[in-house]
Write a protein that holds these residues in place. Sequence first.
Motif, mmCIF file in Angstrom:
data_model
loop_
_atom_site.group_PDB
_atom_site.id
_atom_site.type_symbol
_atom_site.label_atom_id
_atom_site.label_comp_id
_atom_site.label_asym_id
_atom_site.label_seq_id
_atom_site.Cartn_x
_atom_site.Cartn_y
_atom_site.Cartn_z
ATOM 1 N N PRO A 23 2.877 -5.115 47.781
ATOM 2 C CA PRO A 23 2.125 -5.606 46.843
ATOM 3 C C PRO A 23 2.245 -5.133 45.320
ATOM 4 N N LEU A 24 2.063 -6.039 44.608
ATOM 5 C CA LEU A 24 2.457 -5.706 43.096
ATOM 6 C C LEU A 24 1.322 -4.850 42.439
ATOM 7 N N PRO A 25 1.535 -3.935 41.511
ATOM 8 C CA PRO A 25 0.651 -3.210 40.864
ATOM 9 C C PRO A 25 -0.225 -3.839 40.160
ATOM 10 N N GLU A 26 -1.668 -3.358 40.290
ATOM 11 C CA GLU A 26 -2.724 -4.310 39.597
ATOM 12 C C GLU A 26 -2.856 -4.152 38.283
ATOM 13 N N ASP A 27 -2.036 -2.796 37.727
ATOM 14 C CA ASP A 27 -2.001 -2.748 36.343
ATOM 15 C C ASP A 27 -1.184 -3.666 35.551
ATOM 16 N N ALA A 28 -0.163 -4.301 36.388
ATOM 17 C CA ALA A 28 0.877 -5.020 35.721
ATOM 18 C C ALA A 28 0.436 -6.680 35.701
ATOM 19 N N LEU A 29 -0.775 -6.904 36.516
ATOM 20 C CA LEU A 29 -1.124 -8.285 36.543
ATOM 21 C C LEU A 29 -2.419 -8.532 35.851
ATOM 22 N N GLU A 30 -2.307 -10.055 35.202
ATOM 23 C CA GLU A 30 -3.466 -10.366 34.478
ATOM 24 C C GLU A 30 -3.770 -11.740 35.115
ATOM 25 N N GLU A 31 -5.187 -12.125 35.451
ATOM 26 C CA GLU A 31 -5.483 -13.335 35.892
ATOM 27 C C GLU A 31 -6.371 -14.088 35.129
ATOM 28 N N ARG A 32 -6.157 -15.427 34.915
ATOM 29 C CA ARG A 32 -6.948 -16.248 34.446
ATOM 30 C C ARG A 32 -7.411 -17.580 35.053
ATOM 31 N N PHE A 33 -8.702 -17.930 35.098
ATOM 32 C CA PHE A 33 -8.974 -19.220 35.944
ATOM 33 C C PHE A 33 -8.986 -20.270 35.044
ATOM 34 N N ALA A 77 -13.733 -23.774 37.962
ATOM 35 C CA ALA A 77 -12.289 -23.398 37.274
ATOM 36 C C ALA A 77 -11.666 -22.589 38.467
ATOM 37 N N SER A 78 -11.160 -23.441 39.380
ATOM 38 C CA SER A 78 -10.517 -22.995 40.607
ATOM 39 C C SER A 78 -9.088 -22.545 40.496
ATOM 40 N N ALA A 79 -8.312 -23.198 39.509
ATOM 41 C CA ALA A 79 -6.855 -22.908 39.470
ATOM 42 C C ALA A 79 -6.671 -21.528 38.992
ATOM 43 N N VAL A 80 -5.618 -20.716 39.274
ATOM 44 C CA VAL A 80 -5.273 -19.373 38.990
ATOM 45 C C VAL A 80 -3.934 -19.521 38.065
ATOM 46 N N GLN A 81 -4.013 -18.666 37.069
ATOM 47 C CA GLN A 81 -2.815 -18.570 36.359
ATOM 48 C C GLN A 81 -2.729 -16.964 36.103
ATOM 49 N N LEU A 82 -1.642 -16.635 37.211
ATOM 50 C CA LEU A 82 -1.370 -15.267 37.118
ATOM 51 C C LEU A 82 -0.216 -14.759 36.278
ATOM 52 N N ARG A 83 -0.282 -13.604 35.537
ATOM 53 C CA ARG A 83 0.576 -13.263 34.546
ATOM 54 C C ARG A 83 1.309 -11.681 35.015
ATOM 55 N N LEU A 84 2.309 -11.651 35.194
ATOM 56 C CA LEU A 84 3.011 -10.301 35.395
ATOM 57 C C LEU A 84 3.757 -9.835 34.372
ATOM 58 N N ASP A 85 3.279 -8.468 33.929
ATOM 59 C CA ASP A 85 4.021 -7.700 32.756
ATOM 60 C C ASP A 85 5.238 -7.073 33.664
ATOM 61 N N VAL A 86 6.418 -7.657 33.270
ATOM 62 C CA VAL A 86 7.837 -7.073 34.087
ATOM 63 C C VAL A 86 8.036 -5.700 33.630
ATOM 64 N N PHE A 87 7.756 -5.381 32.302
ATOM 65 C CA PHE A 87 8.165 -3.994 31.776
ATOM 66 C C PHE A 87 7.191 -3.187 32.419
ATOM 67 N N ALA A 88 6.272 -3.423 32.815
ATOM 68 C CA ALA A 88 5.362 -2.233 33.666
ATOM 69 C C ALA A 88 5.968 -2.127 35.013
ATOM 70 N N LEU A 89 6.710 -2.792 35.621
ATOM 71 C CA LEU A 89 7.429 -2.570 36.933
ATOM 72 C C LEU A 89 8.350 -1.774 36.894
ATOM 73 N N ARG A 90 9.000 -1.441 35.733
ATOM 74 C CA ARG A 90 10.327 -0.333 35.325
ATOM 75 C C ARG A 90 11.381 -0.832 36.466
ATOM 76 N N LEU A 91 11.896 -1.852 36.513
ATOM 77 C CA LEU A 91 12.863 -2.325 37.295
ATOM 78 C C LEU A 91 14.310 -1.951 36.872
ATOM 79 N N HIS A 92 15.253 -1.906 37.691
ATOM 80 C CA HIS A 92 16.564 -1.276 37.621
ATOM 81 C C HIS A 92 17.091 -2.797 36.950
ATOM 82 N N PRO A 93 18.004 -2.339 35.753
ATOM 83 C CA PRO A 93 18.517 -3.554 35.035
ATOM 84 C C PRO A 93 19.367 -4.597 35.695
#
Length: 137
Positions: free
Chosen positions: A8-18, A33-49
């Motif tokens: 699962p993705l970390p909740e603090d990196a996600l933002e939902e809009r309906f 409003a049943s459609a979901v727009q999910l935004r993931l902050d990639v920098f919050a994941l601290r990924l390898h380059p």
Amino acid sequence: MARVEWPPLPEDALEERFLAATGPGGQNVNKVASAVQLRLDVFALRLHPDVYARLKSLAGSRWTKEGEIVVTARAHRTQDANRAEARERLAELVGKAHLAPAKRKKTRPSKAAKAKRVDAKKERSAVKAGRGKVRLD
């Protein structure tokens, strides 16, 4: 093909809009409003380059200037189903970015393969050579 379970993705990196979904659904589609727009902050994941670069190329046009990935799900009639689909698609995208591509091993054709290719070329050449004008000497 077997389904792969991604972590699962970390909740603090996600933002939902309906949003109001488009397409068929009668009057319900205009009210709910049943459609979901999910935004993931990639920098919050601290990924390898390397993973970051693969994720950026996999995301394509879903990648924003702010370093977010935007996924919209509107196929289902309920918010919960759309939310689950959006989260699954996003987790799959991040999971695929973690898989490093296999290194290519250089190979050479064998002597037998080269000989077979040359023989086939000679045979074809002979067939074409036999198509010329017939000369009666």
